[in-house]
Design a protein around this motif. Structure first.
Motif, PDB file in Angstrom:
ATOM      1  N   ASP A  23       0.832  -1.210   0.000  1.00 14.53           N
ATOM      2  CA  ASP A  23       0.000   0.000   0.000  1.00 14.53           C
ATOM      3  C   ASP A  23       0.862   1.254   0.000  1.00 14.53           C
ATOM      4  O   ASP A  23       0.563   2.221  -0.699  1.00 14.53           O
ATOM      5  CB  ASP A  23      -0.932   0.022   1.213  1.00 14.53           C
ATOM      6  CG  ASP A  23      -2.083  -0.966   1.108  1.00 14.53           C
ATOM      7  OD1 ASP A  23      -2.416  -1.385  -0.030  1.00 14.53           O
ATOM      8  OD2 ASP A  23      -2.651  -1.319   2.158  1.00 14.53           O
ATOM      9  N   THR A  56      -0.737  -7.228  -4.592  1.00 19.93           N
ATOM     10  CA  THR A  56      -1.823  -7.978  -5.225  1.00 19.93           C
ATOM     11  C   THR A  56      -2.061  -7.455  -6.644  1.00 19.93           C
ATOM     12  O   THR A  56      -1.527  -6.421  -7.034  1.00 19.93           O
ATOM     13  CB  THR A  56      -3.132  -7.831  -4.427  1.00 19.93           C
ATOM     14  OG1 THR A  56      -3.564  -6.461  -4.506  1.00 19.93           O
ATOM     15  CG2 THR A  56      -2.962  -8.249  -2.975  1.00 19.93           C
ATOM     16  N   ASP A  58      -4.739  -6.125  -7.503  1.00 20.67           N
ATOM     17  CA  ASP A  58      -5.416  -4.839  -7.313  1.00 20.67           C
ATOM     18  C   ASP A  58      -4.420  -3.686  -7.228  1.00 20.67           C
ATOM     19  O   ASP A  58      -4.681  -2.594  -7.741  1.00 20.67           O
ATOM     20  CB  ASP A  58      -6.289  -4.860  -6.057  1.00 20.67           C
ATOM     21  CG  ASP A  58      -7.531  -5.724  -6.214  1.00 20.67           C
ATOM     22  OD1 ASP A  58      -7.967  -5.928  -7.379  1.00 20.67           O
ATOM     23  OD2 ASP A  58      -8.057  -6.185  -5.194  1.00 20.67           O
ATOM     24  N   HIS A  59      -3.290  -3.902  -6.572  1.00 19.84           N
ATOM     25  CA  HIS A  59      -2.253  -2.866  -6.505  1.00 19.84           C
ATOM     26  C   HIS A  59      -1.782  -2.511  -7.920  1.00 19.84           C
ATOM     27  O   HIS A  59      -1.646  -1.333  -8.257  1.00 19.84           O
ATOM     28  CB  HIS A  59      -1.053  -3.328  -5.658  1.00 19.84           C
ATOM     29  CG  HIS A  59      -1.337  -3.374  -4.200  1.00 19.84           C
ATOM     30  ND1 HIS A  59      -1.638  -4.551  -3.560  1.00 19.84           N
ATOM     31  CD2 HIS A  59      -1.369  -2.405  -3.259  1.00 19.84           C
ATOM     32  CE1 HIS A  59      -1.843  -4.295  -2.271  1.00 19.84           C
ATOM     33  NE2 HIS A  59      -1.685  -2.992  -2.069  1.00 19.84           N
ATOM     34  N   ALA A  61      -3.383  -2.969 -10.748  1.00 19.26           N
ATOM     35  CA  ALA A  61      -4.474  -2.338 -11.487  1.00 19.26           C
ATOM     36  C   ALA A  61      -4.590  -0.859 -11.130  1.00 19.26           C
ATOM     37  O   ALA A  61      -4.790  -0.008 -12.006  1.00 19.26           O
ATOM     38  CB  ALA A  61      -5.791  -3.056 -11.207  1.00 19.26           C
ATOM     39  N   LYS A  62      -4.422  -0.531  -9.865  1.00 17.98           N
ATOM     40  CA  LYS A  62      -4.483   0.869  -9.437  1.00 17.98           C
ATOM     41  C   LYS A  62      -3.310   1.661  -9.998  1.00 17.98           C
ATOM     42  O   LYS A  62      -3.473   2.820 -10.385  1.00 17.98           O
ATOM     43  CB  LYS A  62      -4.519   0.953  -7.913  1.00 17.98           C
ATOM     44  CG  LYS A  62      -5.837   0.507  -7.325  1.00 17.98           C
ATOM     45  CD  LYS A  62      -5.825   0.514  -5.818  1.00 17.98           C
ATOM     46  CE  LYS A  62      -7.141  -0.023  -5.270  1.00 17.98           C
ATOM     47  NZ  LYS A  62      -7.129  -0.138  -3.814  1.00 17.98           N
ATOM     48  N   GLU A  65      -4.010   2.249 -13.647  1.00 23.62           N
ATOM     49  CA  GLU A  65      -5.055   3.268 -13.791  1.00 23.62           C
ATOM     50  C   GLU A  65      -4.475   4.674 -13.638  1.00 23.62           C
ATOM     51  O   GLU A  65      -4.897   5.612 -14.322  1.00 23.62           O
ATOM     52  CB  GLU A  65      -6.128   3.026 -12.730  1.00 23.62           C
ATOM     53  CG  GLU A  65      -7.308   3.950 -12.807  1.00 23.62           C
ATOM     54  CD  GLU A  65      -8.332   3.611 -11.731  1.00 23.62           C
ATOM     55  OE1 GLU A  65      -8.708   4.525 -10.972  1.00 23.62           O
ATOM     56  OE2 GLU A  65      -8.748   2.440 -11.650  1.00 23.62           O
ATOM     57  N   GLN A  96      -0.481  -4.851 -19.138  1.00 22.01           N
ATOM     58  CA  GLN A  96      -1.158  -3.778 -18.408  1.00 22.01           C
ATOM     59  C   GLN A  96      -0.604  -2.400 -18.738  1.00 22.01           C
ATOM     60  O   GLN A  96      -1.290  -1.406 -18.563  1.00 22.01           O
ATOM     61  CB  GLN A  96      -1.063  -4.003 -16.897  1.00 22.01           C
ATOM     62  CG  GLN A  96      -2.009  -5.070 -16.407  1.00 22.01           C
ATOM     63  CD  GLN A  96      -2.004  -5.156 -14.906  1.00 22.01           C
ATOM     64  OE1 GLN A  96      -1.056  -5.629 -14.307  1.00 22.01           O
ATOM     65  NE2 GLN A  96      -3.079  -4.684 -14.303  1.00 22.01           N
TER      66      GLN A  96
END
Length: 125
Positions: A23, A56, A58-59, A61-62, A65, A96
């Motif tokens: 994070d 993860t 999700d990390h 992907a963020k 983005e 990605q």
């Protein structure tokens, strides 16, 4: 997270080991590229030995983005690690991040050499 910006060479070198949790790495990286969006088109060398174990999908992907537009010429990110399986994540990251290839090196000298080799294959600007 420690980092070094080499303006002349147009290389961002990150030390993820000093950052701790995923994070914190994500927050620091997003903040860095928000302040300097041109860094998204530069080559990156990322020291990640040992690799944090809480990162993860999700990390990633963020981060994708928050990433800016694809560079005009393919750039590289070289992960410095001895993790024998990180190349699998690197391949996924290639999809990605448009026009960015993710490579693995075992030490900083090898990472710099990979960047130099990849740059020699690029079309002249």
């Amino acid at each position: 997270m420690r980092y070094e910006i080499d303006e002349q060479a147009r290389i961002l070198q990150l030390d993820l080991v000093s950052a701790g949790a995923a994070d914190k790495v994500l927050e620091a990286t997003v903040s860095l590229i928000a302040g300097r969006p041109e860094l998204c088109s530069w080559d990156w060398i990322v020291e990640c030995e040992p690799m944090t174990d809480d990162a993860t999908v999700d990390h990633l992907a963020k981060l994708a983005e928050a990433w800016g537009p694809p560079p005009e010429v393919e750039a590289v990110t070289v992960f410095v690690t001895r993790d024998r399986l990180l190349y699998l994540w690197a391949r996924v990251l290639d999809f990605q991040f448009v026009r960015r290839q993710h490579l693995i090196a075992h030490d900083l000298d090898s990472a710099h050499l990979l960047v130099k080799q990849r740059r020699s294959r690029r079309p002249a600007r």
